[in-house]
Enzyme design. Structure first.
Site, short mmCIF file in Angstrom:
data_model
loop_
_atom_site.label_atom_id
_atom_site.label_comp_id
_atom_site.label_asym_id
_atom_site.label_seq_id
_atom_site.Cartn_x
_atom_site.Cartn_y
_atom_site.Cartn_z
N GLY A 46 0.84 -1.19 0.00
CA GLY A 46 0.00 0.00 0.00
C GLY A 46 0.88 1.24 0.00
N GLN A 51 2.97 10.02 1.17
CA GLN A 51 4.24 9.30 1.13
C GLN A 51 5.06 9.59 -0.12
OE1 GLN A 51 2.25 5.35 2.22
NE2 GLN A 51 4.25 5.20 3.19
N CYS A 88 6.08 0.30 7.43
CA CYS A 88 5.62 1.41 6.60
C CYS A 88 6.74 1.80 5.65
CB CYS A 88 5.24 2.60 7.49
SG CYS A 88 4.64 4.02 6.55
N LEU A 89 6.40 2.02 4.39
CA LEU A 89 7.43 2.39 3.41
C LEU A 89 8.12 3.70 3.80
CD1 LEU A 89 5.64 1.42 0.09
CD2 LEU A 89 7.45 0.16 1.28
N HIS A 130 -4.41 1.13 7.42
CA HIS A 130 -3.10 1.79 7.48
C HIS A 130 -3.02 2.94 6.46
CE1 HIS A 130 1.49 1.43 7.89
NE2 HIS A 130 1.34 2.20 6.83
N GLU A 131 -3.48 2.68 5.24
CA GLU A 131 -3.38 3.72 4.19
C GLU A 131 -4.35 4.86 4.46
OE1 GLU A 131 -0.77 3.47 2.59
OE2 GLU A 131 -0.48 1.35 3.01
N HIS A 134 -2.93 7.17 6.86
CA HIS A 134 -1.97 8.08 6.24
C HIS A 134 -2.66 9.32 5.68
CE1 HIS A 134 2.06 6.36 6.11
NE2 HIS A 134 1.63 5.19 5.68
NI NI Z 1 2.64 3.38 5.66
#
Ligand code: NI
Length: 180
Positions: A46, A51, A88-89, A130-131, A134
């Site tokens: 995701g 991000q 998380c990226l 999670h997304e 964000h």
């Molecule tokens: Ni994340």
């Protein structure tokens, strides 16, 4: 399509509220395509607009063979509880166990601007939550207990020196975990 630099923890945009999308334009469709490419290059499941440094309410999700670009997503129903070890990226190499709803229903606009509903269980449910977090400036760290968050931040202190510009530049095929 292009692989975009990923903002890492410390970037103010990760803590800001996004702006609802008023129309799904060609430009936003192209952005979603770039976000898919970036997410895949990072081996993620995701990715949300903040991000990659953008303020639109948009995220992409890909779990197993289900892929969605979601504009203005909101959770309309949820049930059950599940604990999942999340990453998380934008916070590479930092992980933590988070309790989420086990099942969610999400309403959003798709890439054609049509209203869609997506139902997800287990990893897909975790990823959607999670997304969507964000998109409201919230990170998985915020779900951790005080002590677990402190440990995660200590791990990040070691890791963040790898990103002096506050950006994570990916190359295709980079090996990584299933981060969101
Ligand atoms: Ni994340």
């Amino acid at each position: 399509m292009a692989i975009l630099p990923i903002t890492v923890l410390g970037a103010p945009i990760l803590r800001q509220e996004t702006k609802p999308v008023t129309a799904v334009t060609d430009e936003l469709r192209a952005l979603a395509d770039d976000m898919f490419e970036t997410m895949r290059a990072a081996q993620g499941v995701g990715l949300a607009a903040p991000q990659i440094g953008r303020g639109e309410r948009l995220c992409v999700v890909e779990v197993e063979d289900q892929a969605f670009a979601l504009f203005n997503p909101e959770i309309t129903e949820r049930s059950g509880k599940i604990k999942w070890e999340e990453g998380c990226l934008s916070i590479p190499e930092v992980f933590g166990w988070v309790e989420r709803s086990q099942w969610v229903k999400v309403r959003a606009l798709d890439r054609n601007g049509e209203v869609i509903e997506v139902e997800g269980r287990d990893l897909l449910a975790v990823c959607l939550q999670h997304e969507i977090d964000h998109l409201h400036g919230k990170l998985f760290l915020d779900h951790l207990s005080f002590l677990k968050k402190r440990a995660a931040m200590a791990a990040w202190e070691e890791e963040k020196v790898k990103y002096p510009e506050g950006l994570r530049i990916l190359t295709p095929g980079e090996d990584d975990h299933d981060e969101l």
